[in-house]
Design a protein around this motif. Structure first.
Motif, PDB file in Angstrom:
ATOM      1  N   ARG A 165      39.646 -36.472 -14.813  1.00  0.00           N
ATOM      2  CA  ARG A 165      38.368 -37.128 -15.111  1.00  0.00           C
ATOM      3  C   ARG A 165      38.334 -37.591 -16.556  1.00  0.00           C
ATOM      4  O   ARG A 165      37.886 -38.702 -16.853  1.00  0.00           O
ATOM      5  N   ALA A 166      38.794 -36.765 -17.473  1.00  0.00           N
ATOM      6  CA  ALA A 166      38.808 -37.134 -18.896  1.00  0.00           C
ATOM      7  C   ALA A 166      39.718 -38.347 -19.122  1.00  0.00           C
ATOM      8  O   ALA A 166      39.375 -39.254 -19.889  1.00  0.00           O
ATOM      9  N   TYR A 167      40.847 -38.369 -18.419  1.00  0.00           N
ATOM     10  CA  TYR A 167      41.770 -39.504 -18.536  1.00  0.00           C
ATOM     11  C   TYR A 167      41.119 -40.784 -18.016  1.00  0.00           C
ATOM     12  O   TYR A 167      41.250 -41.850 -18.631  1.00  0.00           O
ATOM     13  N   GLU A 168      40.387 -40.676 -16.908  1.00  0.00           N
ATOM     14  CA  GLU A 168      39.684 -41.847 -16.372  1.00  0.00           C
ATOM     15  C   GLU A 168      38.658 -42.366 -17.372  1.00  0.00           C
ATOM     16  O   GLU A 168      38.524 -43.580 -17.569  1.00  0.00           O
ATOM     17  N   MET A 169      37.933 -41.468 -18.018  1.00  0.00           N
ATOM     18  CA  MET A 169      36.954 -41.869 -19.041  1.00  0.00           C
ATOM     19  C   MET A 169      37.664 -42.587 -20.190  1.00  0.00           C
ATOM     20  O   MET A 169      37.196 -43.617 -20.670  1.00  0.00           O
ATOM     21  N   TRP A 170      38.774 -42.010 -20.622  1.00  0.00           N
ATOM     22  CA  TRP A 170      39.548 -42.601 -21.724  1.00  0.00           C
ATOM     23  C   TRP A 170      40.001 -44.005 -21.356  1.00  0.00           C
ATOM     24  O   TRP A 170      39.892 -44.931 -22.158  1.00  0.00           O
ATOM     25  N   GLN A 171      40.481 -44.183 -20.123  1.00  0.00           N
ATOM     26  CA  GLN A 171      40.921 -45.502 -19.686  1.00  0.00           C
ATOM     27  C   GLN A 171      39.755 -46.487 -19.646  1.00  0.00           C
ATOM     28  O   GLN A 171      39.899 -47.631 -20.072  1.00  0.00           O
ATOM     29  N   ARG A 172      38.605 -46.063 -19.105  1.00  0.00           N
ATOM     30  CA  ARG A 172      37.442 -46.953 -19.012  1.00  0.00           C
ATOM     31  C   ARG A 172      36.985 -47.422 -20.380  1.00  0.00           C
ATOM     32  O   ARG A 172      36.469 -48.524 -20.525  1.00  0.00           O
ATOM     33  N   GLU A 173      37.166 -46.579 -21.384  1.00  0.00           N
ATOM     34  CA  GLU A 173      36.739 -46.930 -22.736  1.00  0.00           C
ATOM     35  C   GLU A 173      37.802 -47.682 -23.515  1.00  0.00           C
ATOM     36  O   GLU A 173      37.657 -47.921 -24.710  1.00  0.00           O
ATOM     37  N   GLY A 174      38.871 -48.064 -22.848  1.00  0.00           N
ATOM     38  CA  GLY A 174      39.878 -48.892 -23.493  1.00  0.00           C
ATOM     39  C   GLY A 174      41.052 -48.146 -24.085  1.00  0.00           C
ATOM     40  O   GLY A 174      41.894 -48.733 -24.749  1.00  0.00           O
ATOM     41  N   GLY A 175      41.127 -46.836 -23.906  1.00  0.00           N
ATOM     42  CA  GLY A 175      42.276 -46.076 -24.364  1.00  0.00           C
ATOM     43  C   GLY A 175      42.324 -45.816 -25.857  1.00  0.00           C
ATOM     44  O   GLY A 175      43.395 -45.527 -26.397  1.00  0.00           O
ATOM     45  N   ARG A 205      40.757 -26.532 -11.530  1.00  0.00           N
ATOM     46  CA  ARG A 205      39.653 -27.024 -12.372  1.00  0.00           C
ATOM     47  C   ARG A 205      40.212 -27.791 -13.568  1.00  0.00           C
ATOM     48  O   ARG A 205      39.737 -28.875 -13.902  1.00  0.00           O
ATOM     49  N   ASN A 206      41.225 -27.227 -14.215  1.00  0.00           N
ATOM     50  CA  ASN A 206      41.846 -27.914 -15.360  1.00  0.00           C
ATOM     51  C   ASN A 206      42.407 -29.269 -14.954  1.00  0.00           C
ATOM     52  O   ASN A 206      42.268 -30.250 -15.691  1.00  0.00           O
ATOM     53  N   ASP A 207      43.059 -29.306 -13.807  1.00  0.00           N
ATOM     54  CA  ASP A 207      43.634 -30.575 -13.329  1.00  0.00           C
ATOM     55  C   ASP A 207      42.539 -31.606 -13.082  1.00  0.00           C
ATOM     56  O   ASP A 207      42.685 -32.779 -13.452  1.00  0.00           O
ATOM     57  N   HIS A 230      35.004 -32.487 -22.770  1.00  0.00           N
ATOM     58  CA  HIS A 230      33.732 -31.772 -22.576  1.00  0.00           C
ATOM     59  C   HIS A 230      32.853 -32.470 -21.543  1.00  0.00           C
ATOM     60  O   HIS A 230      32.232 -31.808 -20.704  1.00  0.00           O
ATOM     61  N   GLN A 231      32.797 -33.785 -21.592  1.00  0.00           N
ATOM     62  CA  GLN A 231      32.010 -34.538 -20.611  1.00  0.00           C
ATOM     63  C   GLN A 231      32.573 -34.328 -19.209  1.00  0.00           C
ATOM     64  O   GLN A 231      31.830 -34.088 -18.264  1.00  0.00           O
ATOM     65  N   ALA A 232      33.886 -34.399 -19.076  1.00  0.00           N
ATOM     66  CA  ALA A 232      34.525 -34.198 -17.773  1.00  0.00           C
ATOM     67  C   ALA A 232      34.275 -32.779 -17.263  1.00  0.00           C
ATOM     68  O   ALA A 232      33.966 -32.589 -16.084  1.00  0.00           O
ATOM     69  N   ALA A 233      34.372 -31.797 -18.133  1.00  0.00           N
ATOM     70  CA  ALA A 233      34.131 -30.411 -17.727  1.00  0.00           C
ATOM     71  C   ALA A 233      32.707 -30.227 -17.233  1.00  0.00           C
ATOM     72  O   ALA A 233      32.473 -29.574 -16.212  1.00  0.00           O
ATOM     73  N   MET A 234      31.747 -30.816 -17.959  1.00  0.00           N
ATOM     74  CA  MET A 234      30.347 -30.709 -17.528  1.00  0.00           C
ATOM     75  C   MET A 234      30.151 -31.353 -16.162  1.00  0.00           C
ATOM     76  O   MET A 234      29.480 -30.796 -15.294  1.00  0.00           O
ATOM     77  N   GLU A 235      30.730 -32.525 -15.961  1.00  0.00           N
ATOM     78  CA  GLU A 235      30.586 -33.214 -14.685  1.00  0.00           C
ATOM     79  C   GLU A 235      31.223 -32.430 -13.546  1.00  0.00           C
ATOM     80  O   GLU A 235      30.623 -32.267 -12.482  1.00  0.00           O
ATOM     81  N   ILE A 236      32.427 -31.936 -13.763  1.00  0.00           N
ATOM     82  CA  ILE A 236      33.136 -31.171 -12.724  1.00  0.00           C
ATOM     83  C   ILE A 236      32.356 -29.893 -12.393  1.00  0.00           C
ATOM     84  O   ILE A 236      32.167 -29.558 -11.221  1.00  0.00           O
TER      85      ILE A 236
END
Length: 107
Positions: free
Chosen positions: A12-22, A5-7, A32-38
């Protein structure tokens, strides 16, 4: 929490960070967003509909979301659709990306 789950959350959180430009400073929000989605995805039951091929049809609620994003941020409907396609259901990320697009066009 399990390691798996942590992985998944970390990825997912890293993907979000990349999409938002890092940009730095959003790591907690992404986590938190990634945890909710997972967790939401894990709670969904597997149904017969999951095995059906995608038709490519767009739900009316999705069209309304795209139109609302375009109106709120001043970008075109096509640009709004592209933002939603890239960023998914993360409203904060889509709003920020759309506003960034509009401000870059003004420059």
């Amino acid at each position: 929490m399990t390691d798996d789950r942590n992985d998944r959350i970390r990825e997912r959180a890293y993907e979000m960070w990349q999409r938002e430009g890092g940009a730095h400073g959003s790591d907690e929000r992404h986590w938190h967003q990634a945890a909710m989605e997972i967790d939401r995805e894990s709670a969904l039951p597997l149904t017969a509909d999951d095995a059906l091929p995608q038709t490519g049809e767009i739900a009316a609620s999705d069209v309304q979301s795209v139109e609302a994003l375009a109106m709120r941020t001043g970008i075109s409907g096509d640009e709004a659709q592209e933002m939603v396609d890239k960023l998914g259901s993360d409203r904060v990320a889509t709003e920020q990306a759309a506003r960034g697009l509009k401000s870059r066009r003004r420059s």
